[in-house]
Motif scaffolding. Sequence first.
Motif, short mmCIF file in Angstrom:
data_model
loop_
_atom_site.label_atom_id
_atom_site.label_comp_id
_atom_site.label_asym_id
_atom_site.label_seq_id
_atom_site.Cartn_x
_atom_site.Cartn_y
_atom_site.Cartn_z
N UNK A 107 -7.57 13.35 -0.36
CA UNK A 107 -7.77 14.80 -0.28
C UNK A 107 -6.50 15.53 0.09
N UNK A 108 -5.68 14.94 0.95
CA UNK A 108 -4.47 15.61 1.43
C UNK A 108 -3.21 14.79 1.13
N UNK A 109 -3.19 14.20 -0.05
CA UNK A 109 -2.01 13.51 -0.56
C UNK A 109 -1.93 13.76 -2.06
N UNK A 110 -0.85 13.31 -2.67
CA UNK A 110 -0.69 13.34 -4.12
C UNK A 110 -0.61 11.91 -4.64
N UNK A 111 -1.18 11.63 -5.80
CA UNK A 111 -1.23 10.24 -6.27
C UNK A 111 0.13 9.61 -6.52
N UNK A 112 1.12 10.39 -6.97
CA UNK A 112 2.43 9.78 -7.21
C UNK A 112 3.02 9.27 -5.89
N UNK A 113 2.94 10.09 -4.82
CA UNK A 113 3.44 9.66 -3.52
C UNK A 113 2.77 8.36 -3.07
N UNK A 114 1.43 8.35 -3.11
CA UNK A 114 0.69 7.19 -2.61
C UNK A 114 0.97 5.96 -3.46
N UNK A 115 0.95 6.12 -4.78
CA UNK A 115 1.20 4.97 -5.66
C UNK A 115 2.58 4.39 -5.40
N UNK A 116 3.58 5.24 -5.21
CA UNK A 116 4.94 4.77 -4.98
C UNK A 116 5.06 4.04 -3.65
N UNK A 117 4.50 4.63 -2.60
CA UNK A 117 4.61 4.01 -1.27
C UNK A 117 3.87 2.68 -1.21
N UNK A 118 2.66 2.65 -1.77
CA UNK A 118 1.89 1.41 -1.70
C UNK A 118 2.51 0.32 -2.57
N UNK A 119 3.04 0.68 -3.73
CA UNK A 119 3.72 -0.31 -4.56
C UNK A 119 4.94 -0.88 -3.84
N UNK A 120 5.66 -0.01 -3.14
CA UNK A 120 6.85 -0.47 -2.41
C UNK A 120 6.47 -1.46 -1.32
N UNK A 121 5.43 -1.13 -0.55
CA UNK A 121 5.03 -2.01 0.55
C UNK A 121 4.43 -3.31 0.01
N UNK A 122 3.72 -3.24 -1.10
CA UNK A 122 3.20 -4.48 -1.69
C UNK A 122 4.35 -5.39 -2.10
N UNK A 123 5.41 -4.80 -2.65
CA UNK A 123 6.60 -5.59 -2.98
C UNK A 123 7.24 -6.19 -1.73
N UNK A 124 7.44 -5.35 -0.71
CA UNK A 124 8.13 -5.81 0.50
C UNK A 124 7.33 -6.86 1.27
N UNK A 125 6.01 -6.81 1.15
CA UNK A 125 5.17 -7.77 1.88
C UNK A 125 4.88 -9.02 1.08
N UNK A 126 5.36 -9.10 -0.15
CA UNK A 126 5.06 -10.25 -0.99
C UNK A 126 3.65 -10.26 -1.54
N UNK A 127 3.06 -9.07 -1.64
CA UNK A 127 1.73 -8.96 -2.24
C UNK A 127 0.59 -9.08 -1.25
#
Length: 448
Positions: A107-127
């Motif tokens: 509700x109070x975010x934008x999908x591009x921001x969230x998709x980018x941040x979560x993809x980055x953390x998934x990469x950094x955490x090894x999935x």
Amino acid sequence: MSDTERDDKMILGALLSPTSAHIAGWRHDGALTNVDVTFPELVKVVKSAEQAKLDFVFIADELSMPAGEAETLSRDPLVYRFEPLTLVAALAVASKNIGLVVTQSTTYNEPYHIARKLASIDQLSGGRLGWNLVTSYVPEEAKNFSRSEHLASVDRYERAEEFLQVAQGLWDSWDDDAFDGGDETGRYFDPRKMHRLDHEGTHFSVRGPLNVRRPVQGAPVQVQAGSSEAGRELAAKYAEITFTAQNSLDAALAFTNDIKTRAARHGRSASSVRVIAGVQPIIGATMEEAQAKYREMQSLIHPEVGLTRLSQLLDYDVTQLPLDAPLPDDLPETENYKSRRALIIETGRRENLTLRELYQKVVSSYGHRVVIGTPQSVADELADWFIAGAVDGYILSPAYLPDGLHDFIRTVVPELRSRGLLRAEYEGATFRENLGLARPERGAYATS
């Protein structure tokens, strides 16, 4: 107790928030709070859960302080929370195997921001990332984002579905091997393996592509908590884990069967969505000791905080009503907290509870099931629901950290493992693999 009739293992996660499981847990001697906890102490909790082979830790969130006057709020620990993406990014490099589930609002975010941040953390955490999608139900949150009130519930869920579709499309911006080119080509990526989204919808217009490579898991594990009609539908369509608050076996069975039946209607297998119930374990060497621990915790709840929090969950002010009177009969309908509110009202009326008894029951565990007993009896109760198919596992909400979780790991985990209900080792390298969930192929989420 007989051996399990299921050939899968119980999923176990743990709430990682020192002050959001039991509202007075922070007052217990030796308890950590969000204010005084240090990062190394949080890492110790996560590593303890990892050593016990738990599936994940879960970081809850709200985008506001609770409602109330300053004097009342001064007694409420939830005025302070770590921003969850910041915390989970740090935990990603301080752990190795355990899943990390983070709450983010649509509700109070934008999908591009969230998709980018979560993809980055998934990469950094090894999935190892999971996304707990929420639609922001706390009324106070709206006032922090230039609104006097939330969108209507139906509009929040409509936005949430499109938000998730956009995020999934953005995670598919690249083929898995798009960046495998070498220096001989002079290209950083293969241009044939880049895919623009070009989404034009009701709520969002997003061109893409995402400027992060595809997540290790293909997409973070999709998590959702919500038992309203709209919440159930969204979970049935998209969730891979859905959290619920249930206090009886029959209700838990009905909820799980409903979610899995709905999922089948949307072309999904029953095993593609896992139902996880919240539980607060209170453990003692004897039943008497466990009950004494529970009474001690309940005695720490300040009436002013209890009534204020109950008012918040009901979306109705009960702070001026007599403590020893029952809930009013004429509670108005509301757009907020719908499923949790219905559960609280049903519990209060079924058990004929006074407001004092109701706030003690509800705000201590946020409506989740409290299991009090010895390691053996707690294991019995958790196993019974799992074997019956009422749940696929649990999210543990200890009354306080770290000892509440450590007690469970030290005493109940070995008991469950001895019955063949818990894994002995992690099976895979990613959160998705350890849950037995398939990695989505690129394009699997396409909606048009």
